[in-house]
Design a protein around this motif. Structure first.
Motif, short mmCIF file in Angstrom:
data_model
loop_
_atom_site.label_atom_id
_atom_site.label_comp_id
_atom_site.label_asym_id
_atom_site.label_seq_id
_atom_site.Cartn_x
_atom_site.Cartn_y
_atom_site.Cartn_z
N LYS A 114 -12.98 47.55 -12.34
CA LYS A 114 -12.35 47.95 -13.59
C LYS A 114 -11.94 49.42 -13.49
N PRO A 115 -10.95 49.84 -14.24
CA PRO A 115 -10.48 51.24 -14.16
C PRO A 115 -11.60 52.23 -14.47
N HIS A 116 -11.61 53.32 -13.72
CA HIS A 116 -12.61 54.36 -13.95
C HIS A 116 -12.26 55.16 -15.20
N THR A 117 -13.28 55.58 -15.86
CA THR A 117 -13.10 56.41 -17.05
C THR A 117 -13.56 57.82 -16.76
N PRO A 118 -12.96 58.80 -17.40
CA PRO A 118 -13.40 60.19 -17.17
C PRO A 118 -14.84 60.38 -17.65
N PRO A 119 -15.53 61.35 -17.09
CA PRO A 119 -16.86 61.68 -17.63
C PRO A 119 -16.70 62.23 -19.04
N VAL A 120 -17.79 62.21 -19.76
CA VAL A 120 -17.79 62.73 -21.12
C VAL A 120 -18.55 64.05 -21.13
N ALA A 121 -17.82 65.15 -21.32
CA ALA A 121 -18.45 66.47 -21.38
C ALA A 121 -19.10 66.66 -22.74
N GLU B 134 -20.03 57.27 -15.74
CA GLU B 134 -20.41 55.93 -15.31
C GLU B 134 -21.04 55.94 -13.92
N VAL B 135 -20.71 56.92 -13.09
CA VAL B 135 -21.29 56.99 -11.74
C VAL B 135 -22.12 58.26 -11.62
N ALA B 136 -21.46 59.39 -11.46
CA ALA B 136 -22.18 60.66 -11.35
C ALA B 136 -21.20 61.80 -11.54
N ILE B 137 -21.69 62.86 -12.14
CA ILE B 137 -20.90 64.08 -12.30
C ILE B 137 -21.11 64.93 -11.05
N THR B 138 -20.02 65.34 -10.44
CA THR B 138 -20.11 66.09 -9.19
C THR B 138 -19.88 67.59 -9.37
N GLU B 139 -19.32 68.00 -10.50
CA GLU B 139 -19.03 69.43 -10.69
C GLU B 139 -19.10 69.78 -12.17
N ARG B 140 -19.72 70.93 -12.44
CA ARG B 140 -19.78 71.47 -13.80
C ARG B 140 -19.22 72.89 -13.76
N VAL B 141 -18.27 73.16 -14.60
CA VAL B 141 -17.67 74.49 -14.67
C VAL B 141 -17.85 75.02 -16.08
N TRP B 142 -18.65 76.09 -16.18
CA TRP B 142 -18.89 76.72 -17.49
C TRP B 142 -17.99 77.93 -17.66
N GLY C 112 -19.80 88.55 -33.33
CA GLY C 112 -18.55 87.82 -33.49
C GLY C 112 -18.71 86.34 -33.15
N GLN C 113 -17.57 85.65 -33.10
CA GLN C 113 -17.54 84.23 -32.75
C GLN C 113 -17.39 84.10 -31.23
N MET C 114 -18.26 83.35 -30.58
CA MET C 114 -18.24 83.17 -29.13
C MET C 114 -18.03 81.69 -28.81
N THR C 115 -17.00 81.42 -28.04
CA THR C 115 -16.69 80.03 -27.67
C THR C 115 -17.11 79.79 -26.23
N ILE C 116 -17.91 78.77 -26.04
CA ILE C 116 -18.38 78.38 -24.70
C ILE C 116 -17.74 77.05 -24.35
N ARG C 117 -17.27 76.93 -23.12
CA ARG C 117 -16.61 75.70 -22.67
C ARG C 117 -17.34 75.13 -21.46
N LEU C 118 -17.27 73.79 -21.37
CA LEU C 118 -17.84 73.09 -20.22
C LEU C 118 -16.84 72.04 -19.75
N LYS C 119 -16.53 72.09 -18.45
CA LYS C 119 -15.69 71.07 -17.83
C LYS C 119 -16.55 70.31 -16.82
N VAL D 190 -15.26 70.17 -23.04
CA VAL D 190 -15.75 70.30 -24.40
C VAL D 190 -16.02 71.78 -24.66
N GLU D 191 -15.94 72.20 -25.87
CA GLU D 191 -16.24 73.59 -26.21
C GLU D 191 -17.02 73.65 -27.51
N LYS D 192 -17.75 74.71 -27.65
CA LYS D 192 -18.53 74.93 -28.87
C LYS D 192 -18.48 76.41 -29.21
N THR D 193 -18.36 76.72 -30.47
CA THR D 193 -18.31 78.11 -30.93
C THR D 193 -19.60 78.43 -31.69
#
Length: 733
Positions: A312-319, A343-351, A362-369, A380-383
């Motif tokens: 079946k088609p692969h789906t992107p990971p969910v950050a 569904e399988v494994a995450i191979t890379e995390r970029v913060w 102030g307001q600080m936004t953090i992102r994760l890929k 995904v990002e969170k402030t």
């Protein structure tokens, strides 16, 4: 007179030509005649050829015991063996034979089976009887057959080479050449030996049957009941295929069909047929695909079937991540929890902008890929909100919370004003062999030579600048009159790497790991006069141009051994090359032999209540070792004390003390062992002098004893400081 002579000459030439490749009326048999297209005739050479008509390969060696497949020998089995081999070429006497049943359902264009009757000239193919020009017979234990008999029935090409006096059989790309009255023949140009000698019988060229079957990989069996040899002349093409993709995904993968087709007689493949093939499968599941091919004679291969699994088609990971709060004070620790899934494994995390604490409001936004192994990703990002209130200053926070092995910046210019710890050290008798010059090697040769006994440490660090791939070796030689044992206890190897600091750091870390696990321990024995390669990790991999290697090793020998460190071309034998090598001159770096290369430092005073430092590699409180250059005998001083192993015991470290590592001589990448744990400097990257500080250890609420093991990493710079300072009090949030 001239007319009579001409007539005689013409008759003689005609008779000799007829002996080369005659088409016997008997051989035409009671079935279809010979296909002229399968026989190539060449004119006789001045009428002197005495070659017989038939062509069959001679046998080579007796068959082994076992099932007769025509590939393991020559012997055709006797009566009692019923299709098994007995190593005897003799055939049993003939007896009344019932002709084989009609095989008219067989494809006429595919020869299938050829049945040869024992001690008879009868042959059967496709349900029809044919007559050979001469019976199959046994001579001197070898079974012979007429060449023309098998060639015409098998559809091979037959010709005669007047220049070499050789009869030639061709099947596709295979060529067999026979000469009369010889025990050898050629298979695709390679001379093979036959058990029996070829001969002529009533104008038929006779050769051992199994010479042909062996050379052309033709299988056969023997029917002892029917007194017949059954030769498999199947000439169907073969077809198979594989899928070139590692995975086939529905709606995504362009399927790569990799075919493998051939004809046993070298015919071109002119057609192919697929059943169930799709270039892209749109729905997941298992699919059956069948493939077959057709050759130029019209024969189809047997179908080849493969089941293809379509995923079946692969789906992107969910950050996804959370923080323990949404609002923080300046200098307040932020706890991140990574909740990303795949569904399988995450191979890379970029913060992005992930900080342990923020020090401006102030307001600080953090992102994760996050990325999975298929290259699919999501972000995904969170402030969060940072208030104007301060919990800790940046310096206070780093002292309290920067993780062990990580670094932080501070004002390193103040460190020289800190109190220098006074300490005494004792030394242990360890011979240090430091091969580090020329550090960059421009030609093969001897890098270092030395003899040592007892505890010995090697420190080797070199870069390849020869312009070619090379290998390094350490050769140990026992020049004693008795056997010598060499024990290797610890070893760490780094590289090959393009970066000297990376190779040096890896060698130190692995050196410490071998101390923890003992996994590099081994004994090697040397007979009198024997030489062996030791420290095999050094020579296990070639060094390309620009590569750097580093090695630490602790050894012990019960007698003196002579050691030679060499660099040679990667394909050269080190033992054969060694006598022709000369010692290379050193460069500005250090090499030498130094005694007492272990230093034990003990500090018994209470430390940590006030800022203090322990300085290593300064040639003052820690004087450099004095030694000599092995190849030249010249005086040497071990600047920086590279290769020296420091065991530091701090008996009384005050509560709430931060112990950190601060380089003073330049960039540094390495490791320190603290209370048995290896701490990288730093976990990512390295440290820069003088304002980087690597966290090593923090004491708790009670006074502690701390043990450290340290050796300077090759490629880095000395001197270095171990810093001791009180941490600020922790505050409630």
């Amino acid at each position: 007179m001239n007319l009579k002579r001409l007539l005689i000459t013409t008759m003689l030439v005609a008779s000799q030509i007829s002996m080369v490749l005659p088409a016997s009326a008997e051989e035409m048999g009671q079935g279809n005649g010979v296909d002229p297209s399968t026989v190539t005739q060449q004119p006789a050479n001045n009428g002197t050829s005495t070659q017989p008509t038939d062509v069959v390969q001679p046998g080579d060696t007796p068959l082994d015991q076992g099932t007769n497949d025509g590939t393991t020998g020559e012997t055709i089995p006797g009566d009692s063996q019923d299709g098994t081999e007995n190593g005897d070429e003799s055939l049993p006497p003939t007896s009344p034979v019932t002709p084989p049943a009609d095989q008219g359902t067989q494809n006429q264009s595919n020869s299938g089976q050829l049945i040869l009757m024992v001690n008879s000239n009868k042959m059967y193919q496709n349900g029809k009887e044919y007559l050979a020009g001469y019976p199959m017979e046994v001579k001197d234990g070898v079974s012979y057959i007429s060449i023309r008999a098998i060639v015409e029935r098998a559809g091979f090409q037959l010709s005669f080479d007047n220049a070499t006096k050789e009869t030639i059989i061709k099947r596709g790309n295979d060529e067999l050449r026979f000469k009369l009255n010889t025990t050898s023949y050629k298979v695709n140009g390679v001379t093979q030996t036959m058990r029996g000698k070829s001969y002529s019988a009533k104008n038929n060229f006779m050769v051992p049957l199994t010479a042909i079957t062996k050379a052309l990989n033709i299988t056969y069996s023997y029917d002892s009941v029917g007194k017949r040899v059954i030769v498999n002349l199947n000439t169907l093409p073969t077809a198979s295929f594989t899928i070139g993709n590692k995975e086939v995904v529905a709606g995504e993968t362009q399927v790569q069909y990799v075919t493998n087709v051939s004809s046993p007689i070298g015919l071109p493949i002119v057609n192919e047929e697929w059943i169930g093939r799709q270039d892209m499968f749109m729905t997941p599941g298992d699919y059956t695909v069948t493939y077959r091919v057709q050759d130029s004679s019209g024969q189809w291969s047997n179908p080849y079937t493969l089941t293809i699994h379509v995923s079946k088609p692969h789906t992107p990971p969910v950050a996804n991540f959370t923080t323990d709060k949404d609002t923080y004070k300046m200098g307040e620790m932020i706890t991140y929890t990574d909740l990303s899934t795949d569904e399988v494994a995450i191979t890379e995390r970029v913060w992005e902008n992930k900080q342990l604490a923020f020090f401006t409001p102030g307001q600080m936004t953090i992102r994760l890929k996050v990325v999975n192994k298929f290259g699919l990703y999501s972000t995904v990002e969170k402030t969060i909100t940072i208030t104007n209130e301060t919990l800790y200053t940046r310096d206070e926070f780093n002292k309290l919370f920067m993780p062990v092995g990580e670094k932080y910046t501070f004002d390193g210019t103040q460190v020289p004003s800190w109190e220098r710890l006074k300490y005494a050290f004792t030394s242990e008798a360890v011979t240090l062999i430091r091969s580090n010059s020329p550090e960059t090697v421009y030609s093969k040769g001897i890098l270092y030579k030395e003899a040592a006994i007892g505890n010995t440490r090697f420190m080797i660090h070199h870069a390849n600048a020869t312009g070619k791939s090379v290998k390094m070796y350490v050769i140990a030689t026992n020049n004693n009159g008795e056997t010598t044992r060499l024990t290797q206890s610890n070893l760490g190897f780094g590289g090959p790497s393009n970066y000297a600091t990376a190779a040096g750091k890896a060698s130190v870390q692995r050196y410490y790991e071998s101390m923890q696990t003992g996994n590099k321990y081994k004994d090697t024995w040397f007979a009198p006069g024997e030489s062996k390669i030791i420290l095999n990790e050094l020579s296990a991999t070639s060094m390309k141009q620009g590569d750097v290697i580093s090695l630490f090793a602790d050894l012990y020998s019960d007698h003196t051994l002579n050691y030679t460190v060499i660099m040679v071309d990667q394909d050269q034998d080190p033992f054969k090359t060694l006598p022709y090598l000369s010692a290379l001159a050193p460069d500005i770096h250090n090499r030498g032999t130094y005694m007492e290369a272990n230093r034990n430092i003990e500090v018994t005073d209470l430390i940590g209540n006030t800022p203090s430092r322990l300085l290593i590699g300064d040639n003052s409180s820690d004087p450099f070792l004095i030694g000599y250059d092995g190849p030249t005998g010249e005086y040497r001083m071990n600047a920086g004390n590279f290769g020296v192993l420091y065991r530091i015991k701090l008996y009384r470290v005050a509560p709430n003390t931060l112990i950190s590592f601060n380089p003073r001589g330049g960039a540094y990448m390495g490791a320190v062992m603290v209370n048995g744990d290896i701490v990288g400097l730093a976990n990512v990257g390295g440290l820069s002098a003088p304002n980087d500080n690597g966290v090593l250890f923090r004491t708790g609420e009670r006074e502690q004893t701390v043990d450290l093991i340290f050796t300077a990493a090759p490629g880095s710079n000395l001197s270095v400081n171990l810093l001791f300072q009180q941490m600020p009090e922790k505050k409630s949030e």
